[in-house]
Design an enzyme around this catalytic site. Structure first.
Site, PDB file in Angstrom:
ATOM      1  N   ARG A  44      21.082 -24.049 -34.658  1.00 29.50           N
ATOM      2  CA  ARG A  44      21.956 -25.092 -35.208  1.00 29.50           C
ATOM      3  C   ARG A  44      23.397 -24.626 -35.052  1.00 29.50           C
ATOM      4  NH1 ARG A  44      24.402 -21.899 -37.899  1.00 29.50           N
ATOM      5  NH2 ARG A  44      25.594 -23.643 -38.691  1.00 29.50           N
ATOM      6  N   ALA A  46      27.161 -26.756 -33.786  1.00 27.65           N
ATOM      7  CA  ALA A  46      27.418 -27.647 -32.650  1.00 27.65           C
ATOM      8  C   ALA A  46      27.391 -26.941 -31.280  1.00 27.65           C
ATOM      9  CB  ALA A  46      28.733 -28.382 -32.868  1.00 27.65           C
ATOM     10  N   ARG A  87      19.336 -34.479 -32.454  1.00 22.86           N
ATOM     11  CA  ARG A  87      20.291 -34.570 -33.569  1.00 22.86           C
ATOM     12  C   ARG A  87      21.464 -35.434 -33.108  1.00 22.86           C
ATOM     13  NH1 ARG A  87      21.716 -29.257 -36.699  1.00 22.86           N
ATOM     14  NH2 ARG A  87      21.998 -30.798 -38.345  1.00 22.86           N
ATOM     15  N   GLN A 196      23.403 -22.896 -45.267  1.00 22.39           N
ATOM     16  CA  GLN A 196      23.889 -22.118 -44.122  1.00 22.39           C
ATOM     17  C   GLN A 196      24.904 -21.056 -44.563  1.00 22.39           C
ATOM     18  OE1 GLN A 196      23.667 -25.444 -44.203  1.00 22.39           O
ATOM     19  NE2 GLN A 196      23.271 -26.346 -42.202  1.00 22.39           N
ATOM     20  N   ASP A 237      31.707 -30.837 -35.922  1.00 23.13           N
ATOM     21  CA  ASP A 237      30.585 -31.274 -35.083  1.00 23.13           C
ATOM     22  C   ASP A 237      31.002 -32.363 -34.115  1.00 23.13           C
ATOM     23  OD1 ASP A 237      29.300 -30.128 -37.693  1.00 23.13           O
ATOM     24  OD2 ASP A 237      27.859 -29.950 -36.055  1.00 23.13           O
ATOM     25  N   ASN A 247      31.961 -32.938 -40.023  1.00 22.67           N
ATOM     26  CA  ASN A 247      31.476 -31.559 -40.176  1.00 22.67           C
ATOM     27  C   ASN A 247      30.461 -31.558 -41.313  1.00 22.67           C
ATOM     28  OD1 ASN A 247      31.610 -28.733 -39.403  1.00 22.67           O
ATOM     29  ND2 ASN A 247      32.559 -28.363 -41.389  1.00 22.67           N
TER      30      ASN A 247
HETATM   31  O1  MRU Z   1      23.606 -28.829 -39.526  1.00 24.23           O
HETATM   32  P1  MRU Z   1      24.267 -27.661 -38.829  1.00 24.23           P
HETATM   33  O2  MRU Z   1      23.965 -26.352 -39.459  1.00 24.23           O
HETATM   34  O3  MRU Z   1      23.995 -27.684 -37.350  1.00 24.23           O
HETATM   35  O4  MRU Z   1      25.810 -27.935 -39.032  1.00 24.23           O
HETATM   36  C1  MRU Z   1      26.744 -27.016 -38.567  1.00 24.23           C
HETATM   37  C2  MRU Z   1      28.131 -27.353 -38.923  1.00 24.23           C
HETATM   38  O5  MRU Z   1      28.401 -28.333 -39.562  1.00 24.23           O
HETATM   39  C3  MRU Z   1      29.204 -26.471 -38.388  1.00 24.23           C
HETATM   40  O6  MRU Z   1      30.295 -26.444 -39.247  1.00 24.23           O
HETATM   41  C4  MRU Z   1      29.659 -27.008 -37.021  1.00 24.23           C
HETATM   42  O7  MRU Z   1      28.575 -27.178 -36.161  1.00 24.23           O
HETATM   43  C5  MRU Z   1      30.647 -26.165 -36.370  1.00 24.23           C
HETATM   44  S1  MRU Z   1      29.995 -24.589 -36.078  1.00 24.23           S
HETATM   45  C6  MRU Z   1      30.549 -23.807 -34.830  1.00 24.23           C
END
Ligand code: MRU
Length: 349
Positions: A44, A46, A87, A196, A237, A247
């Site tokens: 996970r 982006a 996603r 996370q 994202d 995000n």
């Molecule tokens: O649902 P996730 O864990 O994939 O979401 C991740 C985020 O929201 C991060 O802040 C985003 O991808 C930027 S990370 C480099």
């Protein structure tokens, strides 16, 4: 630490659902397994999702039975579709698939040999991954200029090495400042419901030896009001043409809080996270995940059985709350419409 790699005609990735307590590698022998790993968030973040999709296309091509380049192009269609359906919010996924699709078509225009297309697709996926690492380091250099010695910075979700191929976006900025010798302390939002921050960011920062304190998401305002937060750094994202930032859920509330306390709020993201086809953030699709992630922690219920729960995985922070966007092409300040357009035009020559 590298989150994803190709070895022995398969894609391997760190299973982020098992961290921090177990370090498990997932071995994907077909593109469907890569798609499942993205959808279940074993991988996970982006840029990491983008790299996974690129490797997924390469893997799909590798194992497709086609014996001509044009047959391979046809057999790649379901590969793109399956990966696209994993996603919806992070645009890096669609960016990477499109880049792979273009590569396949360009090579197929010059040869009838399916193996040549396969080899070029693998090389392209490896380039997506390598470029990601270099991109993160560049963002680190730009973003670290915003961090002064002795700062307390707050971050949300996980934007470290695990969220990319290696190094990190917002956490990469913090890491660069630390490597430059600046003394820092990081407030780490736990990031409900998927945790996370607690599971991944805390783990990464501890490994790097960067001083940090884990807090629950609803504590941020308290520490801001006490003057204990000097800046907020988050990832993104998808960023719309006007600078609205999608995000991890909770980012919007943090940004409003930061503005109320006069604290700068920075989003750090590579150019591949910009989606200038969307005029504003309200056009960004927001992923709705299983409510079980809210009603349970791992398998333990934390709410009455049968309760209704919502689970939007992302929110949109309007551009007026964002002090600047740090990209691999430099730092963009408002008005974002002009700045982001210039950055993208520069990126594509
Ligand atoms: O649902 P996730 O864990 O994939 O979401 C991740 C985020 O929201 C991060 O802040 C985003 O991808 C930027 S990370 C480099």
């Amino acid at each position: 630490m590298r989150t994803i790699w190709w070895q022995d005609q398969a894609v391997h990735l760190i299973d982020q659902t098992r961290l921090p307590h177990e370090q498990v590698i997932v071995h994907c022998h077909d593109y469907q397994a890569v798609a499942r790993a993205i959808a279940t968030m074993q991988i996970r973040g982006a840029p990491a999702i983008g790299a996974a999709a690129a490797y997924g296309v390469a893997l799909g091509a590798w194992h497709a039975p086609a014996d001509s380049a044009s047959a391979l192009l046809t057999q790649l269609q379901p590969v793109y579709e399956t990966l696209r359906a994993t996603r919806p919010t992070a645009v890096n996924l669609f960016w990477a698939i499109e880049r792979m699709r273009r590569c396949a078509e360009q090579v197929a225009a010059t040869t009838t040999d399916a193996d040549q297309v396969r080899r070029q697709l693998l090389a392209e996926a490896e380039r997506v991954a390598e470029e990601d690492i270099a991109t993160n380091k560049r963002m680190g250099q730009y973003g670290a200029t915003l961090i002064a010695d002795g700062m307390n910075v707050l971050t949300h979700c996980n934007t470290g090495a695990l969220a990319v191929v290696d190094y990190g976006t917002a956490l990469g900025v913090i890491r660069t400042a630390w490597e430059q010798g600046k003394r820092l302390h990081v407030w780490v939002d736990e990031t409900r419901p998927f945790l996370q921050g607690a599971r991944l960011t805390a783990w990464e920062l501890m490994q790097l030896g960067i001083p940090m304190t884990l807090i629950t998401d609803n504590m941020a305002g308290h520490f801001m009001a006490r003057g204990q937060v000097d800046a907020v750094f988050v990832g993104a994202d998808r960023i719309a043409a006007n600078g609205d930032v999608a995000n991890k859920i909770g980012t919007y509330s943090l940004a409003v809080l930061a503005q109320a306390h006069g604290i700068p709020f920075y989003s750090v993201a590579p150019v591949s996270t910009l989606d200038l086809t969307l005029a504003s953030g309200d056009q960004i699709p927001i992923e709705e995940r299983d409510p079980r992630e809210v009603t349970h922690i791992r398998d333990m219920p934390i709410a009455p059985a049968g309760v209704r729960a919502a689970n939007p995985a992302f929110d949109v922070t309007p551009n007026r709350y964002i002090t600047a966007i740090v990209t691999d092409r430099g730092i963009v300040y408002p008005p974002f419409v002009d700045g982001l357009r210039r950055i993208v035009e520069g990126a594509h020559g």
